[in-house]
Structure formats: C-alpha cells, structure tokens
Design a protein around this motif. Structure first.
Motif, PDB file in Angstrom:
ATOM      1  N   PHE A   1       0.827  -1.212   0.000  1.00 18.52           N
ATOM      2  CA  PHE A   1       0.000   0.000   0.000  1.00 18.52           C
ATOM      3  C   PHE A   1       0.859   1.259   0.000  1.00 18.52           C
ATOM      4  O   PHE A   1       1.791   1.388   0.814  1.00 18.52           O
ATOM      5  CB  PHE A   1      -0.909   0.001   1.232  1.00 18.52           C
ATOM      6  N   LEU A   2       0.516   2.201  -0.882  1.00 21.83           N
ATOM      7  CA  LEU A   2       1.214   3.484  -0.991  1.00 21.83           C
ATOM      8  C   LEU A   2       0.268   4.607  -0.584  1.00 21.83           C
ATOM      9  O   LEU A   2      -0.777   4.812  -1.208  1.00 21.83           O
ATOM     10  CB  LEU A   2       1.704   3.699  -2.419  1.00 21.83           C
TER      11      LEU A   2
ATOM     12  N   PHE B   1       1.538  -4.322   3.915  1.00 23.60           N
ATOM     13  CA  PHE B   1       2.880  -3.732   3.919  1.00 23.60           C
ATOM     14  C   PHE B   1       2.749  -2.312   3.380  1.00 23.60           C
ATOM     15  O   PHE B   1       2.295  -2.115   2.247  1.00 23.60           O
ATOM     16  CB  PHE B   1       3.836  -4.532   3.032  1.00 23.60           C
ATOM     17  N   ALA B   2       3.135  -1.322   4.171  1.00 17.21           N
ATOM     18  CA  ALA B   2       3.021   0.075   3.748  1.00 17.21           C
ATOM     19  C   ALA B   2       4.349   0.783   4.007  1.00 17.21           C
ATOM     20  O   ALA B   2       4.650   1.130   5.158  1.00 17.21           O
ATOM     21  CB  ALA B   2       1.884   0.785   4.479  1.00 17.21           C
ATOM     22  N   PRO B   3       5.161   0.980   2.977  1.00 14.07           N
ATOM     23  CA  PRO B   3       6.454   1.634   3.194  1.00 14.07           C
ATOM     24  C   PRO B   3       6.295   3.128   3.437  1.00 14.07           C
ATOM     25  O   PRO B   3       5.413   3.778   2.879  1.00 14.07           O
ATOM     26  CB  PRO B   3       7.183   1.382   1.876  1.00 14.07           C
TER      27      PRO B   3
ATOM     28  N   PHE C   1      -0.199 -11.016  -4.505  1.00  9.64           N
ATOM     29  CA  PHE C   1      -0.273  -9.715  -3.844  1.00  9.64           C
ATOM     30  C   PHE C   1      -1.206  -8.769  -4.592  1.00  9.64           C
ATOM     31  O   PHE C   1      -1.439  -8.892  -5.805  1.00  9.64           O
ATOM     32  CB  PHE C   1       1.114  -9.086  -3.710  1.00  9.64           C
ATOM     33  N   ILE C   2      -1.741  -7.829  -3.830  1.00  8.48           N
ATOM     34  CA  ILE C   2      -2.520  -6.700  -4.337  1.00  8.48           C
ATOM     35  C   ILE C   2      -1.668  -5.455  -4.195  1.00  8.48           C
ATOM     36  O   ILE C   2      -0.937  -5.302  -3.209  1.00  8.48           O
ATOM     37  CB  ILE C   2      -3.832  -6.544  -3.540  1.00  8.48           C
ATOM     38  N   LEU C   3      -1.739  -4.560  -5.166  1.00  7.59           N
ATOM     39  CA  LEU C   3      -1.165  -3.225  -5.042  1.00  7.59           C
ATOM     40  C   LEU C   3      -2.313  -2.258  -4.773  1.00  7.59           C
ATOM     41  O   LEU C   3      -3.359  -2.339  -5.422  1.00  7.59           O
ATOM     42  CB  LEU C   3      -0.422  -2.830  -6.315  1.00  7.59           C
TER      43      LEU C   3
ATOM     44  N   THR D   1      -0.929   6.790  -5.713  1.00  2.00           N
ATOM     45  CA  THR D   1      -1.385   6.229  -6.985  1.00  2.00           C
ATOM     46  C   THR D   1      -0.562   6.758  -8.144  1.00  2.00           C
ATOM     47  O   THR D   1      -0.296   6.035  -9.118  1.00  2.00           O
ATOM     48  CB  THR D   1      -2.876   6.526  -7.192  1.00  2.00           C
ATOM     49  N   ARG D   2      -0.129   7.998  -8.052  1.00  2.00           N
ATOM     50  CA  ARG D   2       0.777   8.531  -9.080  1.00  2.00           C
ATOM     51  C   ARG D   2       2.000   7.625  -9.182  1.00  2.00           C
ATOM     52  O   ARG D   2       2.452   7.279 -10.273  1.00  2.00           O
ATOM     53  CB  ARG D   2       1.174   9.955  -8.712  1.00  2.00           C
ATOM     54  N   HIS D   3       2.550   7.218  -8.043  1.00  2.00           N
ATOM     55  CA  HIS D   3       3.721   6.339  -8.047  1.00  2.00           C
ATOM     56  C   HIS D   3       3.349   4.914  -8.459  1.00  2.00           C
ATOM     57  O   HIS D   3       4.138   4.236  -9.135  1.00  2.00           O
ATOM     58  CB  HIS D   3       4.380   6.346  -6.671  1.00  2.00           C
ATOM     59  N   LEU D   4       2.161   4.455  -8.091  1.00  2.00           N
ATOM     60  CA  LEU D   4       1.745   3.110  -8.467  1.00  2.00           C
ATOM     61  C   LEU D   4       1.532   3.015  -9.975  1.00  2.00           C
ATOM     62  O   LEU D   4       1.890   1.999 -10.602  1.00  2.00           O
ATOM     63  CB  LEU D   4       0.465   2.726  -7.726  1.00  2.00           C
TER      64      LEU D   4
END
Length: 705
Positions: free
Chosen positions: A430-431, A474-476, A522-524, A531-534
């Motif tokens: 997750f971002l 997991f959220a960096p 996995f899910i993004l 979302t811009r980065h994803l």
C-alpha cells in the motif's frame, strides 16, 4: 561515590540497589509512622523544577539546548524513588539525602530530557520508602502510596490553576512516579474532556503496565503505537538480553473498586524507543536508530555529549531487551540483568527527540486532522537548493508504516469486521497519499512528526485497513513530495520531488519482493500521490517483472489514469471490468453530483464504479453501498460502517457520488464537490468485500492451473 549514587538512585525495589537481604528488611507498622507535613505547592521549595527559576532540569547534554523559554507545551514530571534510608514510610519533601539525590541526579538525568520540547514542572512529594514495595512491607504499601498520590494530585491541580493556561501537557515519570502518573491519567485527565484535549502523551516508564489496564481503567487513552501518536501512553522496562523480566510480573495494579492485582501472566505493554512501535517483534531495532545514551558525569560537571549507536533493542515477553558491545560504557550499568535505573538514560536522545516530535504533531494539529493554509505550502527555495532528507533503509522496520507482524494502525477494522492478517496468504503493498503540507522542503523526511501522524492515524487506519480482511498489509514510508509539487506553477521543482519519492517506492517494492513476499500473491493499493507512483510502478517495474504473475489486482485510486496505458506500457495488464477480474487495475476519483466536473477529466480516463463493478456507467443506487466509513480519531475504535446512504455512477472518466447533504461525508467534502479525501471512505465496505472476491478468483484460477 557519586558514580555509585548515580547508578543506584532511581531504584524501584531493593533488589536493584538495596543491600543484600533487603527483601526481609521491615519498616515500622504504618500506624506508628506519622506522615510528614503536606507540601504547600504555592511555595517554590515544594518543586524540584520550575521553568521560572534555575534548577537541574535546565541541564542539557553537550551540543543541545534548553528550549523551555519558548516551548509550546509543558511536561509534568513525577520522580522515582530516592528515599532509600530512613525510619518512616513516607519521606518529608525536605529530607536531606532523598532531596539531594532528586535534585543532583534524577531531575538532571531524567527530567532534563524534556526541556527541548517543554517547560518542566517537577513537584516534590512525600514519596514512599524504597522498602515499602518489598517483602514484609508490601501489605501496608497502599496506605503510604495514598499519601504520596494525594501530593501528586495536589501538585497537578496547583500547576493547572497557576501555570498551565490551557497549554498542551506531557506527563513524564519513572518507577514509583509512574504508578502515580498512570493514576493521574485515569483519575484526572480522562475525567476532564477539556484536559484530555490538551493531553499530548504520557512517558510512563520503568513500571510494568498490563494491557488490561486499557480495558478496565482507561476508556479513551490507549498505548502509543507509532512515532507521533498523541493522547496515548508509552511504557517500557529495560532488561539485558538473556535475562528474564520476572520482576515486571510481580508489580501490582489498582483497578476499579480498589481491587489490587499482580501482573502475573498478563500481557504487558512494551514500546520500543528506537522504533516507537508497541508489542513484541521478532526483529531487533538496530543500533543505527539509537540517538544517544547519557553517561552521567562525576560531581557537578555538566552533562556530556550523548553517545549514539550503542544500543539495539526489541520487545518480547513484556520487557524491553537490549544488547550492546561488551566494551560499551553502558554494558555494565545493570543489576542482575535489570537496567531499571537506565530506562531513560539508555534512550535519552530518542526520548528527547520523540517528545519534541509528539508535541509538534499535537501543536500543529495532526491530532485533529487540521489542514494548514495553502499559502504556507510553498518551499522557500528551489529543489536543487533544498537539503534532501535521508533515504529510507527498508531493512529497518522504522521505514515501514505497516508490517503484518506488528501492531500498527492498519490493524484497525470497523465494528463487526476482523483483522485477518495473521491468517492471510495474500499480501497488499500500500502506498499512501500526500500528508506533507508544509513549506519545509520539497520532500518530507519519513519521520516528519505531523506528516507521519497523518499517515498512521488517518490513512493507514481508514484506507489501508480496508484490505486487512484478505491480506497482510505492507506500507512503506517514503519521502513523499509536498503537495504543491503537483501544481503547474511549480512543475520543474515538483517533478524532481516526485521523482525522488518514486525512487523510494521502487526500492521499497524491490525490498518487499526480495525479503517479505516469499512467492505469495499480492494486491497493489494506493491513493492520490501514492497512486501517481503506483501508475508508474505498474509500467516501469511490474509489467516487466516475473512477479507480475502473482498480481491479483491493483487498486490505483484517487489519481487520473489515462486508458492509453492499457495495451501500451502496461503490457497485458488490463482495466478491471468485472467484480472478479484479476490481473487488472481499479481506478476512480470521486466528485459529488450536482457540482462542476473536475478540470481535464473526460472519457479518455478510466473510471471504475465500486458499487457496480460490471457496469460502471450504470447509476448504482445507494442500496448497493455495503457501508461507508465514519472515521475515528487516534486510537478510538472505528464504528460500524453505514450502508445504503451513497450511490454512484461513472461519467466521462469521473465517479459521481450522490452524497446526502445531511451526512458527515458531505460536511467533510472539499468544496464545492470534491470527495478526493473520501475516495476510500465512501465505498469502504465495497472495496473490502471486492478485494476478498478478487483474491478468491485468483486462487481458483491458479489452483485450476
């Protein structure tokens, strides 16, 4: 002699520094031990530290400064036991030896840790004798404790009336003082809504707190779980690795109805001051996170510079266990493996820095979710002239906002739902969106107090948690670009800031795949800047990676996604067009019906309808909404979601929501009709259910193969 005094002065029980056989030493019957005169807190002599005069709380390690004169908050510090010898149960506040220990060592070595963030107030009180907690004396201890606590409450009341002036408050304490600090929070602070609003945090250290205290005696204040939580309590008791934290099990607590119980086998709170997480972790927080221990000087010498990088630490079995090199000057400062007298000293630099971070988070409004005026968002210099924050090290847990094996805000779930991460066999990466709304730089440090608080208390709790039903989360943390980097007027600097942030995201994803994923599906998922980065990650990395075969779906929400990506740089990754599609992307951005359309959006952009996955253009009625989320502040539980209130339809690349004007969601919109900040909340349960549906579909397809 002074070195021995410094090593023994803050003992909580005789096993730490008392003479051999102290467990059997007996005080006179309490009834024959007259209480000393009560302090008069209108007199300066009843205080060990006041910001209005010179005292040892003004001391600072070399290279640091005392900021009490301009501090935005106060600390009310309750000292540990310094009454080690004497004939009575309670010490007079002017008893010579205990007062000398308090002034010359304890306040100087402990309370001074808070003079970087706060004005320091430290009352003298009729503390209980060291022997009052052990052996044959313990039965009468509650009577002596009542006298000491009466003083602490009187001092706090006088402080509030005379000096506080509605300023934010930190409670800090150690050992015997921590017992009274905990009582003060539950008996006074929680009972006064206005006072509770000003409560930043409690550093209640060196006194083992069982977690059932938060269910049985506290209703609002909870354990701190991250680097910048507020309205919460931090607690740890320090031991050398290889020893047992058995003494923590013997501590007794007062519960409602004047019921006293020993900790026994109860789960105990433990915060790790190197990472500011709570609870047991398999990994050690590395010494690289250690900001400095305090080596107490001989005589009246000033405090020396802190010694950093000495200590590694982890929580397990209710204790904070530490390791360090045998040659470390701090390695031998324990008694039979117990570092009780160093609970603050070993982590002085971390405590000092963190107290300032929590105060900043509180003062700048993170605890209320306030937003700073836009005019304050533009950095003062160009990107090239602005210092770049240190890069995250994703091998360090502190560089992650959420990890499935520790307690964090992604573990929350609405009432009636469960956090299933422990049993999940699918992951979500997750971002988070932009939470850095300041002019301090083009990119946020990953430990920025307010930005991090908003990520944890706002985003992880109310967005990432949507996936806790199906997946490990997991959220960096990454050096997110400041909000104005997305404004056209700042495109040149903004692009550089966004590229720096994306570089962190790529590294985090690579680390996740190599060290955490272990071949799992996995899910993004993401929102806004995330979302811009994803969107970039899908094209730049995933479309070309063998890990692509394990992609269940991507929930790329809250940032425009041109349909031209499909069939182009996304390879064979496709738009999700049905509720159980996999290997595909969900994307939408929400606006309110009846308002103006978003600029630049049209049918060339993707729009998924979370109420009607198979037919996004259909007008889905509110009855299709399984539950919108009503947020909860800080550690408050998330209430049950509210179904059947909000409908939605995709038109011209935008998700148009029909939000009742009498609802909280309508009140929280960005005027006139932008629901960007509620892209997840409005459709929370539909997203939660759909993630589980896609996971099941992925498993069926791959089991069949």
């Amino acid at each position: 002699m002074r070195t021995l005094l410094a090593a023994c002065l803050v003992a909580f029980a005789a096993f730490l520094c008392g003479p051999a056989g102290a467990q059997g030493m007996k005080l006179p019957p309490f009834a024959s031990s007259p209480a000393p005169p009560a302090p008069d807190y209108a007199k300066p002599g009843s205080w060990a530290a006041l910001p209005t005069g010179a005292d040892t709380a003004d001391a600072t390690p070399a290279g640091l400064a005392d900021h009490q004169a301009d501090a935005p908050a106060d600390v009310f510090y309750i000292h540990p036991t310094t009454y080690l010898q004497g004939p009575t149960w309670n010490a007079a506040i002017d008893e010579e030896k205990s007062s000398t220990r308090l002034d010359e060592v304890v306040v100087k070595a402990q309370a001074s840790a808070f003079n970087g963030c706060c004005r320091v107030f430290a009352p003298r009180y009729r503390q209980v004798h060291l022997l009052g907690f052990v052996g044959p004396n313990a039965e009468e201890a509650p009577k002596a404790l009542a006298i000491a606590y009466e003083d602490v409450r009187a001092a706090f009341a006088y402080y509030l009336k005379t000096w506080n002036k509605d300023r934010p408050i930190v409670i800090a304490s150690h050992s015997q003082g921590s017992r009274f600090a905990l009582w003060l929070v539950q008996d006074v602070i929680e009972k006064d809504p206005k006072l509770l609003e000003r409560f930043v945090a409690g550093y209640i250290l060196g006194y083992a707190i069982p977690l059932d205290v938060y269910d049985r005696t506290l209703s609002i204040v909870k354990p701190c779980r991250s680097i910048s939580d507020t309205r919460c309590i931090l607690n740890w008791s320090t031991y050398a690795e290889g020893f047992e934290a058995g003494r923590s099990r013997e501590v007794i607590h007062r519960y409602p109805g004047n019921v006293w119980e020993a900790n026994g086998d109860k789960p105990l709170q433990c915060n790790n001051p190197l990472m500011w997480t709570e609870g047991a972790t398999p990994e050690w927080a590395p010494a690289s996170l250690h900001k400095g221990a305090l080596a107490f000087p001989e005589g009246d010498a000033p405090l020396p510079a802190l010694v950093a990088g000495e200590v590694s630490a982890r929580c397990h079995d209710g204790g904070l266990f530490v390791t360090m090199a045998k040659t470390s000057p701090f390695a031998s400062m324990h008694r039979d493996g117990n570092y009780h007298n160093q609970d603050i000293g070993l982590f002085y630099g971390n405590v000092r820095e963190n107290a300032a971070a929590r105060v900043e988070a509180f003062v700048r409004g993170a605890h209320l979710g306030q937003v700073i005026d836009l005019k304050h968002l533009v950095p003062k210099t160009s990107f090239d002239e602005m210092p770049v924050p240190p890069a995250p090290d994703y091998a360090n847990p502190i560089s992650w906002g959420a990890l499935p094996w520790r307690l964090d805000f992604a573990d929350f779930a609405p009432k009636g739902e469960s956090d299933n991460q422990a049993m999940a066999d699918v992951d979500v990466f997750f971002l988070y969106p932009t939470t850095f709304l300041f002019d301090e730089g083009w990119n946020s440090p990953i430990d920025h107090a307010v930005a991090t608080a908003r990520v944890d208390q706002g985003v992880l709790k109310h967005q990432a948690s949507a996936f806790s039903g199906c997946c490990r989360i997991f959220a960096p943390r990454y050096r997110q670009a400041t909000l104005v980097s997305f404004f056209p007027n700042y495109a040149a600097d903004g692009q550089k800031a966004q590229e720096l942030a994306y570089g962190d995201v790529k590294q985090a994803f690579a680390y996740y795949l190599e060290h955490y994923n272990e071949g799992r599906p996995f899910i993004l998922a993401s929102h806004s800047q995330g979302t811009r980065h994803l969107i970039a990650l899908l094209a730049d990395v995933l479309a070309k990676s063998p890990a692509r075969e394990r992609l269940v779906a991507a929930y790329a929400i809250g940032y425009p996604l041109p349909l031209a990506h499909y069939g182009g740089d996304y390879g064979d990754i496709v738009e999700c067009r049905a509720a159980d599609d996999t290997d595909c992307v969900v994307n939408y951005g929400t606006y309110g019906e009846g308002g103006p359309p978003p600029p630049g959006k049209n049918a060339s952009f993707q729009c998924s309808n979370p109420l009607s996955w198979d037919d996004p253009g259909a007008k889905a009625p509110a009855s299709k909404n399984l539950g919108a989320l009503v947020g909860a502040v800080l550690h408050d539980p998330i209430p049950a979601t509210v179904p059947g209130r909000i409908g939605a339809q995709c038109r011209d690349g935008t998700l148009w929501a029909d939000v009742p004007e009498d609802s909280r969601w309508y009140a929280l919109r960005q005027k006139p009709n932008n629901y960007h900040n509620q892209d997840y909340s409005l459709f929370y349960m539909n997203l939660r259910e759909n993630a589980a549906v896609r996971v099941a579909a992925y498993k069926r397809a791959h089991d069949a193969n």
